[in-house]
Enzyme design. Structure first.
Site, PDB file in Angstrom:
ATOM      1  N   SER A 136      -0.033  -2.984  13.300  1.00  0.00           N
ATOM      2  CA  SER A 136      -0.025  -2.055  12.170  1.00  0.00           C
ATOM      3  C   SER A 136       0.073  -0.628  12.678  1.00  0.00           C
ATOM      4  CB  SER A 136      -1.301  -2.198  11.349  1.00  0.00           C
ATOM      5  OG  SER A 136      -1.365  -1.135  10.416  1.00  0.00           O
ATOM      6  N   HIS A 188       4.121  -3.887  11.216  1.00  0.00           N
ATOM      7  CA  HIS A 188       3.430  -3.875   9.921  1.00  0.00           C
ATOM      8  C   HIS A 188       3.296  -2.431   9.434  1.00  0.00           C
ATOM      9  CE1 HIS A 188       0.730  -5.768   6.943  1.00  0.00           C
ATOM     10  NE2 HIS A 188      -0.039  -4.688   7.070  1.00  0.00           N
ATOM     11  N   ASP A 198       1.942  -0.101   6.477  1.00  0.00           N
ATOM     12  CA  ASP A 198       1.007  -0.047   5.354  1.00  0.00           C
ATOM     13  C   ASP A 198       1.351   1.117   4.427  1.00  0.00           C
ATOM     14  OD1 ASP A 198      -0.918  -2.199   5.863  1.00  0.00           O
ATOM     15  OD2 ASP A 198      -1.407  -1.076   7.685  1.00  0.00           O
ATOM     16  N   MET A 211       0.527   3.064   1.127  1.00  0.00           N
ATOM     17  CA  MET A 211      -0.609   3.254   0.203  1.00  0.00           C
ATOM     18  C   MET A 211      -0.324   4.456  -0.692  1.00  0.00           C
ATOM     19  SD  MET A 211      -3.833   2.791   2.780  1.00  0.00           S
ATOM     20  CE  MET A 211      -3.800   1.672   4.178  1.00  0.00           C
ATOM     21  N   HIS A 255       3.781  -3.741   3.890  1.00  0.00           N
ATOM     22  CA  HIS A 255       2.626  -4.156   3.086  1.00  0.00           C
ATOM     23  C   HIS A 255       2.373  -3.064   2.058  1.00  0.00           C
ATOM     24  CE1 HIS A 255      -2.041  -4.923   3.076  1.00  0.00           C
ATOM     25  NE2 HIS A 255      -1.480  -5.230   1.924  1.00  0.00           N
ATOM     26  N   MET A 284       0.435  -1.382  -0.707  1.00  0.00           N
ATOM     27  CA  MET A 284      -0.845  -1.244  -1.399  1.00  0.00           C
ATOM     28  C   MET A 284      -0.671  -0.143  -2.430  1.00  0.00           C
ATOM     29  SD  MET A 284      -3.232  -1.721   1.950  1.00  0.00           S
ATOM     30  CE  MET A 284      -1.839  -1.346   3.000  1.00  0.00           C
ATOM     31  N   MET A 316      -6.084 -10.977   2.764  1.00  0.00           N
ATOM     32  CA  MET A 316      -6.758  -9.806   3.340  1.00  0.00           C
ATOM     33  C   MET A 316      -8.119 -10.219   3.897  1.00  0.00           C
ATOM     34  SD  MET A 316      -4.715  -7.187   3.024  1.00  0.00           S
ATOM     35  CE  MET A 316      -5.907  -6.023   3.712  1.00  0.00           C
ATOM     36  N   ASP A 335      -4.886  -9.931   7.670  1.00  0.00           N
ATOM     37  CA  ASP A 335      -4.789  -8.488   7.909  1.00  0.00           C
ATOM     38  C   ASP A 335      -6.155  -7.862   7.711  1.00  0.00           C
ATOM     39  OD1 ASP A 335      -4.069  -5.813   8.049  1.00  0.00           O
ATOM     40  OD2 ASP A 335      -2.890  -5.824   6.191  1.00  0.00           O
TER      41      ASP A 335
HETATM   42  C1  DX5 Z   1      -5.760  -2.136   5.740  1.00  0.00           C
HETATM   43  C2  DX5 Z   1      -4.368  -2.385   6.223  1.00  0.00           C
HETATM   44  C3  DX5 Z   1      -4.309  -2.980   7.576  1.00  0.00           C
HETATM   45  C4  DX5 Z   1      -4.887  -2.109   8.679  1.00  0.00           C
HETATM   46  C5  DX5 Z   1      -5.509  -3.054   9.677  1.00  0.00           C
HETATM   47  O1  DX5 Z   1      -5.722  -1.878   4.383  1.00  0.00           O
HETATM   48  O2  DX5 Z   1      -3.687  -3.264   5.356  1.00  0.00           O
HETATM   49  O3  DX5 Z   1      -2.981  -3.368   7.913  1.00  0.00           O
HETATM   50  O4  DX5 Z   1      -3.929  -1.326   9.335  1.00  0.00           O
HETATM   51  O5  DX5 Z   1      -6.199  -2.294  10.619  1.00  0.00           O
HETATM   52  P1  DX5 Z   1      -7.195  -2.968  11.662  1.00  0.00           P
HETATM   53  O6  DX5 Z   1      -6.406  -3.977  12.444  1.00  0.00           O
HETATM   54  O7  DX5 Z   1      -7.668  -1.827  12.475  1.00  0.00           O
HETATM   55  O8  DX5 Z   1      -8.272  -3.636  10.863  1.00  0.00           O
HETATM   56 ZN    ZN Z   2      -1.759  -4.068   6.016  1.00  0.00          ZN
END
Ligand code: DX5
Ligand code: ZN
Length: 221
Positions: free
Chosen positions: A7, A30, A32, A34, A63, A65, A134, A172
């Site tokens: 990620s 990956h 993210d 948001m 991903h 969010m 998750m 994740d």
């Molecule tokens: C959290 C994200 C993850 C995050 C994971 O909402 O979806 O992808 O980057 O980070 P780690 O591996 O540090 O938990």
């Molecule tokens: Zn993620």
């Protein structure tokens, strides 16, 4: 097959191209996304992901969010992301959206927050290329792995196997050297890791160590 998807939430945002090149052994990157509405944090949007797609040697695992995925998820497929995953709550028509993503040439994923039951989506598992369970509340990296999500991972694995589905089962959140084998045992095959890849040391070495543990070859590090 085991996939390790670092990620880039844990990468250096002003050295993103450099940090993309530090994960040459990753399966997918990956990303993210948001929106500060679906989760209380804000990252990148389509413009940034367009540039990441342009410079990344590794395909993207986006991903989302965010809210309004019916509007926005297809944009990420059009950018060229190999996989686009949206949260179950963000659309009233997950199957229709998955079909739209596939029609645009992307893999289609559905994500389940810790409080979201998998059962309503399992009859439609053939409509998805990935189910993301998750293992933290979405929104932030660096949180602790929720081992109590393992029954849900197993539930999705059992449904996929019963359906003869080759859906990727992604976990994740909090995936590291101490938790990845637990998630693998429950049936996950696709592992997102932010802190465990970028937190310290060489990201490609960290990927190799995670991959070895997930593959059950603890001594092949
Ligand atoms: C959290 C994200 C993850 C995050 C994971 O909402 O979806 O992808 O980057 O980070 P780690 O591996 O540090 O938990
Ligand atoms: Zn993620």
């Amino acid at each position: 097959m085991v996939r390790i998807n670092p990620s880039i939430l844990a990468a250096d945002f002003v050295n993103m191209e450099r940090d993309l090149r530090r994960i040459s052994t990753a399966d997918l990157v990956h990303v993210d996304v948001m929106d500060n509405h679906f989760v209380p944090n804000l990252t990148f949007g389509p413009q940034m992901v367009t540039r990441i797609q342009a410079v990344s040697p590794i395909p993207l695992d986006v991903h989302l969010m965010i809210e309004n995925v019916d509007r926005w998820a297809p944009e990420y497929a059009k950018i060229g992301a190999a996989s686009v995953t949206f949260h179950a709550e963000a659309t009233e028509k997950p199957v229709e959206l998955a079909r739209a993503l596939r029609a645009l040439g992307s893999r289609a994923g559905i994500a389940l927050k810790p409080g979201t039951d998998a059962a309503p989506y399992l009859d439609d598992i053939a409509e998805f290329d990935q189910v993301l369970v998750m293992t933290v509340e979405p929104g932030f990296g660096g949180q602790s792995f929720m081992a109590d999500m393992m029954p849900k991972v197993q539930q999705v694995r059992d449904a996929a196997d019963a359906a003869g589905s080759s859906v990727w089962l992604q976990v994740d959140g909090g995936i590291d050297l101490s938790t990845i084998a637990t998630a693998r045992s429950a049936g996950a095959d696709t592992f997102v890791a932010g802190s465990a890849v970028y937190g310290s040391g060489d990201p490609d070495v960290n990927i190799a160590e995670l991959r070895a543990l997930a593959s059950g070859h603890q001594h092949e590090v």
